[in-house]
Design an enzyme around this catalytic site. Structure first.
Site, PDB file in Angstrom:
ATOM      1  N   HIS A   1      41.899  43.426  53.532  1.00  0.00           N
ATOM      2  CA  HIS A   1      41.147  42.556  54.463  1.00  0.00           C
ATOM      3  C   HIS A   1      41.646  41.110  54.420  1.00  0.00           C
ATOM      4  O   HIS A   1      40.857  40.164  54.478  1.00  0.00           O
ATOM      5  CB  HIS A   1      39.647  42.577  54.117  1.00  0.00           C
ATOM      6  CG  HIS A   1      39.052  43.934  54.013  1.00  0.00           C
ATOM      7  ND1 HIS A   1      39.035  44.828  55.067  1.00  0.00           N
ATOM      8  CD2 HIS A   1      38.444  44.570  52.970  1.00  0.00           C
ATOM      9  CE1 HIS A   1      38.432  45.953  54.674  1.00  0.00           C
ATOM     10  NE2 HIS A   1      38.077  45.825  53.414  1.00  0.00           N
TER      11      HIS A   1
ATOM     12  N   SER B   1      41.069  49.403  52.222  1.00  0.00           N
ATOM     13  CA  SER B   1      39.942  48.704  51.621  1.00  0.00           C
ATOM     14  C   SER B   1      39.777  49.181  50.169  1.00  0.00           C
ATOM     15  O   SER B   1      40.710  49.082  49.382  1.00  0.00           O
ATOM     16  CB  SER B   1      38.675  48.930  52.451  1.00  0.00           C
ATOM     17  OG  SER B   1      37.632  48.099  52.029  1.00  0.00           O
TER      18      SER B   1
END
Length: 256
Positions: A183, A148
């Site tokens: 993601h 992330s």
């Protein structure tokens, strides 16, 4: 003029040699970027990448503001792994911290960066000089990893949810000279926006990673893709003949 030229040539040669020595210590520079949050499979792989028994692995929770729950989750994940877990907080005081960021981080075998607010993390690192320390760690051969915000930080840039209202572009450290999208499949807005930004030239072509997949780079080059399950993948996204080209990168290993 004849005397000046050899001097200039010597200065240029010496500077080039110094720069090369500063960036090339002979160590393999390694980054392990994964798409989502840390988990046991990813941490086991980080340990393997160090090629050491019982390595020292430091977690940087800057992007979550050194949140205590995130730190506890990190310790819980690492509890039964063959490693020595450390934490490097950035919300610190001179009275309690007896070592500098550089002293702590450069003593590690691996550094793992957590997720959260990428924009705030980059600003804090720059203010504290941690961006420079991480470059030294990278050149030294210390494994750099994260997902992330912790993966986005190693690239030129990508999109982030660090600002109100909508996803926006953020710059990273640029250790890998491409863009990046974490993601990739879990957040519906990520993929179309990534395509749009690359088509418009706002972002360079780059690597997209699903939450449970990861990519290993060595000396700034793609080496392999891994995943924690058989449904997660990695991709290279570029533009060919004015259209987006999404290239699936074969996963070489399922992490168990």
């Amino acid at each position: 003029m004849k005397k000046i030229f050899p001097i200039l040539l010597c200065i240029t040669y010496c500077y080039t040699a110094f720069a090369q020595k500063a960036t090339d210590s002979g160590a393999t520079r390694t980054i392990f970027a994964y798409g989502g949050g840390f988990n046991k499979e990813f941490m086991q792989y980080v340990i393997r990448l160090t090629k050491k028994q019982n390595p020292k692995v430091c977690f940087l929770p800057t992007a979550m503001g050194d949140n205590a729950n995130v730190i506890l989750a990190w310790y819980a994940t690492c509890e039964d792994l063959v490693m020595r877990p450390y934490i490097q907080r950035t919300y610190v005081a001179s009275y309690t911290e007896k070592k500098s960021f550089e002293e702590n981080l450069l003593s590690m075998d691996a550094i793992v960066v957590g997720g959260g607010n990428t924009l705030n993390m980059m600003a804090i690192w720059k203010a504290q000089g941690i961006d420079t320390v991480l470059r030294k760690a990278y050149n030294k051969g210390i494994i750099l990893a994260g997902g992330s915000a912790g993966s986005l930080c190693w690239f030129q840039g990508g999109t982030t949810d660090s600002r109100p209202k909508e996803l926006s572009i953020v710059k990273g450290l640029g250790f890998i000279q491409t863009s990046h999208c974490p993601h990739y499949h879990s957040e519906p807005l990520r993929k179309p926006l990534y395509f749009e930004n690359i088509l418009k030239g706002k972002l360079s072509p780059g690597y997209a990673i699903d939450d449970k997949a990861g990519i290993v780079f060595e000396n700034e080059k793609y080496v392999r893709s891994v995943a924690a399950d058989d449904k997660s993948n990695t991709y290279y996204v570029s533009v060919i003949d004015g259209k987006i080209d999404e290239k699936l990168l074969p996963v070489g290993e399922i992490l168990k």
